[in-house]
Motif scaffolding. Structure first.
Motif, PDB file in Angstrom:
ATOM      1  N   ASP A  15       0.877  -1.167   0.000  1.00 20.51           N
ATOM      2  CA  ASP A  15       0.000   0.000   0.000  1.00 20.51           C
ATOM      3  C   ASP A  15       0.916   1.219   0.000  1.00 20.51           C
ATOM      4  OD1 ASP A  15      -2.187   1.657   0.102  1.00 20.51           O
ATOM      5  OD2 ASP A  15      -2.758   1.122   2.157  1.00 20.51           O
ATOM      6  N   ILE A  16       0.982   1.910  -1.144  1.00 22.67           N
ATOM      7  CA  ILE A  16       1.887   3.041  -1.344  1.00 22.67           C
ATOM      8  C   ILE A  16       1.006   4.277  -1.488  1.00 22.67           C
ATOM      9  CG2 ILE A  16       3.674   4.009  -2.845  1.00 22.67           C
ATOM     10  CD1 ILE A  16       4.257   1.054  -3.725  1.00 22.67           C
ATOM     11  N   TYR A  17       1.069   5.189  -0.496  1.00 23.42           N
ATOM     12  CA  TYR A  17       0.108   6.284  -0.509  1.00 23.42           C
ATOM     13  C   TYR A  17       0.645   7.554   0.152  1.00 23.42           C
ATOM     14  CZ  TYR A  17      -0.896   4.843   4.329  1.00 23.42           C
ATOM     15  OH  TYR A  17      -0.793   4.521   5.658  1.00 23.42           O
ATOM     16  N   ALA A  18       0.025   8.672  -0.233  1.00 24.44           N
ATOM     17  CA  ALA A  18       0.258   9.982   0.377  1.00 24.44           C
ATOM     18  C   ALA A  18       1.718  10.425   0.333  1.00 24.44           C
ATOM     19  CB  ALA A  18      -0.271  10.012   1.816  1.00 24.44           C
ATOM     20  N   ASN A  19       2.418  10.096  -0.757  1.00 29.06           N
ATOM     21  CA  ASN A  19       3.787  10.579  -0.945  1.00 29.06           C
ATOM     22  C   ASN A  19       3.745  11.856  -1.777  1.00 29.06           C
ATOM     23  OD1 ASN A  19       5.436   8.367   0.355  1.00 29.06           O
ATOM     24  ND2 ASN A  19       4.097   7.207  -0.997  1.00 29.06           N
ATOM     25  N   ALA A  20       4.694  12.748  -1.554  1.00 28.08           N
ATOM     26  CA  ALA A  20       4.580  14.099  -2.097  1.00 28.08           C
ATOM     27  C   ALA A  20       4.786  14.196  -3.606  1.00 28.08           C
ATOM     28  CB  ALA A  20       5.557  15.032  -1.388  1.00 28.08           C
ATOM     29  N   ILE A  21       5.727  13.466  -4.180  1.00 25.58           N
ATOM     30  CA  ILE A  21       6.009  13.654  -5.606  1.00 25.58           C
ATOM     31  C   ILE A  21       5.430  12.536  -6.454  1.00 25.58           C
ATOM     32  CG2 ILE A  21       7.865  13.775  -7.312  1.00 25.58           C
ATOM     33  CD1 ILE A  21       9.425  15.443  -5.314  1.00 25.58           C
ATOM     34  N   ALA A  22       5.627  11.279  -6.059  1.00 19.41           N
ATOM     35  CA  ALA A  22       5.087  10.142  -6.815  1.00 19.41           C
ATOM     36  C   ALA A  22       5.024   8.925  -5.907  1.00 19.41           C
ATOM     37  CB  ALA A  22       5.958   9.836  -8.029  1.00 19.41           C
ATOM     38  N   GLY A  23       4.150   7.988  -6.265  1.00 25.23           N
ATOM     39  CA  GLY A  23       4.114   6.723  -5.545  1.00 25.23           C
ATOM     40  C   GLY A  23       5.346   5.897  -5.849  1.00 25.23           C
ATOM     41  N   VAL A  24       5.600   5.677  -7.158  1.00 26.76           N
ATOM     42  CA  VAL A  24       6.755   4.907  -7.614  1.00 26.76           C
ATOM     43  C   VAL A  24       7.415   5.655  -8.763  1.00 26.76           C
ATOM     44  CG1 VAL A  24       7.549   2.713  -8.602  1.00 26.76           C
ATOM     45  CG2 VAL A  24       5.655   2.722  -6.954  1.00 26.76           C
ATOM     46  N   VAL A  25       8.744   5.789  -8.714  1.00 27.61           N
ATOM     47  CA  VAL A  25       9.541   6.399  -9.779  1.00 27.61           C
ATOM     48  C   VAL A  25      10.521   5.355 -10.293  1.00 27.61           C
ATOM     49  CG1 VAL A  25      11.261   8.161 -10.341  1.00 27.61           C
ATOM     50  CG2 VAL A  25       9.366   8.718  -8.802  1.00 27.61           C
ATOM     51  N   VAL A  26      10.566   5.183 -11.632  1.00 26.59           N
ATOM     52  CA  VAL A  26      11.493   4.247 -12.256  1.00 26.59           C
ATOM     53  C   VAL A  26      12.252   4.999 -13.342  1.00 26.59           C
ATOM     54  CG1 VAL A  26      11.745   2.057 -13.490  1.00 26.59           C
ATOM     55  CG2 VAL A  26       9.868   2.349 -11.839  1.00 26.59           C
ATOM     56  N   HIS A  27      13.584   5.005 -13.243  1.00 26.29           N
ATOM     57  CA  HIS A  27      14.397   5.665 -14.271  1.00 26.29           C
ATOM     58  C   HIS A  27      15.805   5.079 -14.277  1.00 26.29           C
ATOM     59  CE1 HIS A  27      16.768   8.450 -11.626  1.00 26.29           C
ATOM     60  NE2 HIS A  27      15.752   8.237 -10.811  1.00 26.29           N
ATOM     61  N   GLY A  28      16.631   5.524 -15.232  1.00 27.23           N
ATOM     62  CA  GLY A  28      18.036   5.141 -15.276  1.00 27.23           C
ATOM     63  C   GLY A  28      18.278   3.643 -15.237  1.00 27.23           C
ATOM     64  N   ARG A  29      17.610   2.900 -16.105  1.00 30.41           N
ATOM     65  CA  ARG A  29      17.735   1.442 -16.221  1.00 30.41           C
ATOM     66  C   ARG A  29      17.140   0.685 -15.049  1.00 30.41           C
ATOM     67  NH1 ARG A  29      22.580   2.782 -15.870  1.00 30.41           N
ATOM     68  NH2 ARG A  29      23.254   0.934 -14.714  1.00 30.41           N
ATOM     69  N   GLY A  30      16.374   1.333 -14.213  1.00 33.24           N
ATOM     70  CA  GLY A  30      15.634   0.608 -13.186  1.00 33.24           C
ATOM     71  C   GLY A  30      14.617  -0.296 -13.860  1.00 33.24           C
ATOM     72  N   ALA A  31      14.425  -1.513 -13.333  1.00 34.24           N
ATOM     73  CA  ALA A  31      13.551  -2.485 -13.994  1.00 34.24           C
ATOM     74  C   ALA A  31      12.822  -3.365 -12.979  1.00 34.24           C
ATOM     75  CB  ALA A  31      14.362  -3.333 -14.963  1.00 34.24           C
ATOM     76  N   PRO A  32      11.928  -2.794 -12.182  1.00 35.60           N
ATOM     77  CA  PRO A  32      11.207  -3.597 -11.197  1.00 35.60           C
ATOM     78  C   PRO A  32       9.976  -4.281 -11.810  1.00 35.60           C
ATOM     79  CG  PRO A  32      10.448  -1.363 -11.062  1.00 35.60           C
ATOM     80  CD  PRO A  32      11.549  -1.387 -12.099  1.00 35.60           C
ATOM     81  N   THR A  33       9.436  -5.238 -11.065  1.00 36.90           N
ATOM     82  CA  THR A  33       8.112  -5.785 -11.341  1.00 36.90           C
ATOM     83  C   THR A  33       7.194  -5.286 -10.231  1.00 36.90           C
ATOM     84  OG1 THR A  33       8.986  -7.751 -12.433  1.00 36.90           O
ATOM     85  CG2 THR A  33       6.735  -7.888 -11.557  1.00 36.90           C
ATOM     86  N   LEU A  34       6.122  -4.603 -10.604  1.00 39.57           N
ATOM     87  CA  LEU A  34       5.117  -4.130  -9.651  1.00 39.57           C
ATOM     88  C   LEU A  34       3.871  -4.984  -9.850  1.00 39.57           C
ATOM     89  CD1 LEU A  34       7.053  -1.626 -10.079  1.00 39.57           C
ATOM     90  CD2 LEU A  34       5.113  -0.261  -9.361  1.00 39.57           C
ATOM     91  N   ARG A  35       3.448  -5.677  -8.790  1.00 42.30           N
ATOM     92  CA  ARG A  35       2.319  -6.593  -8.918  1.00 42.30           C
ATOM     93  C   ARG A  35       1.376  -6.438  -7.724  1.00 42.30           C
ATOM     94  NH1 ARG A  35       4.831 -11.775  -8.945  1.00 42.30           N
ATOM     95  NH2 ARG A  35       5.329 -11.311 -11.109  1.00 42.30           N
ATOM     96  N   GLY A  36       0.123  -6.130  -8.012  1.00 40.45           N
ATOM     97  CA  GLY A  36      -0.905  -6.127  -6.980  1.00 40.45           C
ATOM     98  C   GLY A  36      -0.775  -5.042  -5.929  1.00 40.45           C
TER      99      GLY A  36
END
Length: 164
Positions: A119-140
Motif C-alpha cells: 500500500d503506497i500512498y500519500a507521498n509528495a512527488i510520486a508513488g513509484v519512480v522508475v528511471h536510469g535502467r531501473g527495472a522492477p516488477t510491480l504486482r498487486g
C-alpha cells in the motif's frame, strides 16, 4: 528502538552481508538511510518494523543485495521511502510506504526487485519512480492519494506492471 542521532553515520542500521532477520524494531535516523542493505550475497529479512521519520530515505538497497522487506511501515522520510539502485534486487511485500516528502519507491541505476501487495500512498512527488535502467516488477500494489503521479517511468526506466 534504534535511533541514529549523529550526522557522522550514514544510516541507523547497515547490513552488508549474511542473512540477518531484523524484526519488530522502531527505526529512525538523521543519516542518509534508516536501513542500508548492500552487497552481493546480502539477504536479510526485514519484517514488521516501523521505519520512520528519517532525514534521508527509509530503506536503501544497493550493490546486488537481495533482502526481503515484509509487512513494514515505512513513513515520514524527508526523501524517499525505499530506494533500489546499483543492482539491488529486493522482494518488497505487504508494506505500507507513505507520507514521504518525495517518492514512496524509487528504482534506478540498474535496480530491479519485486514490489508486491504494498500500500503506497500519500507521498509528495510520486508513488513509484522508475528511471536510469531501473527495472522492477510491480504486482498487486495499491498506489493512491499522492500529490503527484502514481507511477512515473522516464529516462530509460523499464519494468513490468501487473494488476496494480
Amino acid at each position: 528502538t534504534l535511533r541514529q542521532s549523529g550526522a557522522v553515520c550514514e544510516c541507523a542500521v547497515e547490513i552488508t552481508g549474511g542473512e540477518l532477520t531484523l524484526e519488530g524494531c522502531d527505526i529512525s535516523g538523521k543519516g542518509d538511510a534508516g536501513v542500508l542493505v548492500r552487497g552481493a550475497g546480502t539477504r536479510p529479512t526485514i519484517l514488521r518494523n516501523l521505519i520512520r521519520d528519517g532525514a534521508g530515505v527509509g530503506v536503501l538497497v544497493s550493490h546486488w543485495a537481495a533482502p526481503v522487506l515484509d509487512d513494514n511501515d515505512i513513513s515520514g522520510h524527508q526523501l524517499d521511502g525505499v530506494v533500489i539502485t546499483e543492482g539491488g534486487n529486493p522482494s518488497v511485500r505487504r508494506n505500507r510506504i507513505h507520507s514521504c516528502k518525495t517518492a514512496g519507491v524509487v528504482v534506478k541505476g540498474g535496480g530491479e526487485g519485486l514490489l508486491e501487495d504494498n500500500d503506497i500512498y500519500a507521498n509528495a512527488i510520486a508513488g513509484v519512480v522508475v528511471h536510469g535502467r531501473g527495472a522492477p516488477t510491480l504486482r498487486g500494489n495499491t498506489i493512491r492519494d499522492g500529490a503527484g503521479k502514481g507511477v512515473d517511468v522516464f529516462d530509460g526506466g523499464l519494468g513490468r506492471l501487473e494488476n496494480n
